[in-house]
Design a protein around this motif. Structure first.
Motif, short mmCIF file in Angstrom:
data_model
loop_
_atom_site.label_atom_id
_atom_site.label_comp_id
_atom_site.label_asym_id
_atom_site.label_seq_id
_atom_site.Cartn_x
_atom_site.Cartn_y
_atom_site.Cartn_z
N CYS A 1 -1.82 10.86 -9.46
CA CYS A 1 -2.62 9.76 -9.01
C CYS A 1 -4.04 10.24 -8.56
O CYS A 1 -4.04 11.22 -7.96
CB CYS A 1 -2.06 8.90 -7.78
N CYS B 1 -3.95 9.49 -4.52
CA CYS B 1 -3.03 10.24 -3.67
C CYS B 1 -2.24 11.32 -4.08
O CYS B 1 -1.49 12.26 -3.59
CB CYS B 1 -2.11 9.13 -3.09
N CYS C 1 0.15 3.80 -9.80
CA CYS C 1 0.89 4.65 -8.88
C CYS C 1 1.66 3.75 -8.03
O CYS C 1 1.24 2.89 -7.50
CB CYS C 1 -0.38 5.32 -8.06
N CYS D 1 0.60 4.40 -3.85
CA CYS D 1 -0.72 3.58 -3.22
C CYS D 1 -1.08 2.39 -4.16
O CYS D 1 -2.04 1.91 -3.96
CB CYS D 1 -1.71 4.63 -3.40
ZN LIG Z 1 -1.42 7.05 -5.64
#
Ligand SMILES: [Zn+2]
Length: 424
Positions: free
Chosen positions: A19, A22, A62, A65
């Motif tokens: 990602c 994150c 993702c 997140c």
């Molecule tokens: Zn993420």
């Protein structure tokens, strides 16, 4: 810094399945639009017989997140160093940004002692309005050709990609901003953490950041898959933007919902410690609305791919029926979104004879991938087509007004998104 780090910094990373925000491994497809050329790489006639690079347009979400994102298949240096998009070609966009300049000058009480920095300042379409008010400005723009146009208008412009490093250099030179703004740039950076960190570094303690970006919730609700292209790495909701900013010490304290680009958000950020600006009710309300729309659940994102296929089938049905009935169809505009749409749907000169664009930069060239020729707008008056397919549908009203004369011969306007529709 070790030698390994130096090499890592200089070698372009392969498409990592992590990602952008994150780092979590990406496992869920949002939509897969197949292979597509870079949407701003218009083809000159002498290169029509050359190879053309195509890259995947595979968008993931993702599950940690909920950032919807495209991997970095192409480096920004390849995309943005010679960019074909001159912001000043769209009248309604220039007007929109003039109103923004008036509004924000009043709201933040900007004056001769202030500094306004715009990241991705393009040809100076926005900063020119602050210059007229006597407010000091600095533009930061990576595309040298558009930055040159800004400089000619008297707008100081730094030709550079924006991120933490650029922000630290400026700050070391004593540059800090009362307002840092950016329209349609956050979605276009492959490293959002570095970009937002840069905003934080450049911002005065009581300063304000405003960033405009297309709203993911509207993209999903209105099937705006054509706004997905290699230049756009992130597709943001208020919730995902809030997380990215919070990770760099910035708090979103207000938000506006704008009609531009099919529905955009303008977020207002401040330093987390700046308590002089409380979080507004409309920011809280939008956050609730996004949660109610399911933007924090992975299932909500899973159904988008099928919705996109249906939008494609409907456009092809219309075009097949029109052409089979002996009608002529031409395009209006040569925007990036048109190229995603036409390549994904497989629409070439078998369906659309040509398109037109007001930008002299694009006229005489051909659309990437589909090789549909781009002519000046006057060509439509000569060709008298039955249908004009409006590719930049976000400027539909402006285009219908400018081109109203097609009704003289019974011509009709068509928009492809959210689903194909002939305008009355
Ligand atoms: Zn993420």
């Amino acid at each position: 810094m070790s030698l390994a780090n130096v090499i890592a910094a200089e070698t372009p990373a392969p498409a990592a399945r992590g990602c952008l925000f994150c780092g979590t491994a990406l496992r869920h497809t949002f939509v897969d639009l197949g292979m597509s050329p870079l949407c701003e790489s218009y083809v000159p006639e002498e290169k029509l017989n050359h190879m053309e690079p195509f890259y995947p347009l595979h968008v993931y979400v993702c599950d940690e997140c909920f950032l919807v994102q495209l991997q970095e298949y192409v480096s920004p240096a390849e995309i943005f160093t010679e960019y074909a998009y001159f912001s000043s070609y769209a009248d309604s966009w220039v007007e929109h940004m003039r109103r923004y300049a008036d509004m924000i000058t009043g709201r933040l009480d900007l004056g001769r002692e202030s500094l306004v920095v715009e990241v991705a300042s393009n040809d100076g379409y926005l900063l020119q309005h602050f210059v007229k008010k006597g407010i000091p400005v600095l533009g930061i723009e990576p595309a040298a050709n558009v930055a040159r146009v800004a400089a000619e208008k008297g707008i100081p412009t730094l030709v550079r990609f924006f991120g933490e490093e650029t922000a630290r250099q400026l700050r070391a030179e004593g540059v800090q901003a009362d307002l840092v703004c950016g329209a349609n740039v956050l979605a276009q950076v492959p490293h959002p953490n570095d970009f937002v960190r840069g905003l934080q570094v450049l911002l005065k303690p009581r300063g304000v950041v405003t960033i405009d970006f297309p709203h993911l919730m509207r993209l999903m609700q209105e099937s705006q898959f054509d706004t997905i292209y290699h230049e756009h790495f992130s597709y943001l909701s208020f919730l995902s933007a809030e997380k990215i900013f919070a990770a760099q010490g910035l708090t979103l304290f207000d938000v506006e919902e704008l009609p531009t680009h099919g529905g955009s958000l303008r977020i207002y950020a401040r330093h987390a410690g700046d308590t002089t600006k409380p979080v507004s009710e409309r920011a809280r309300e939008l956050r609730r609305r996004e949660m109610d729309a399911g933007l924090l659940r992975i299932e909500t994102y899973a159904s988008f791919g099928e919705q996109v296929k249906e939008t494609k089938r409907k456009l092809l049905e219309f075009l097949i029926e029109a052409r089979r009935g002996g009608k002529t169809v031409v395009g209006y505009g040569a925007p990036g979104k048109g190229n995603t749409l036409l390549n994904y749907c497989g629409v070439r000169t078998d369906f659309i004879d040509f398109t037109v664009d007001r930008s002299a930069y694009k006229q005489g060239k051909f659309l990437p991938g589909t090789h549909i020729p781009i002519h000046p707008p006057e060509r439509i008056r000569e060709a008298r087509p039955d249908y004009v397919l409006i590719l930049p549908w976000n400027f539909k009203d402006e285009i219908v007004q400018q081109m109203a004369y097609i009704r003289e011969w019974g011509g009709k306007f068509v928009v492809p998104i959210p689903e194909v529709r002939v305008l009355d």
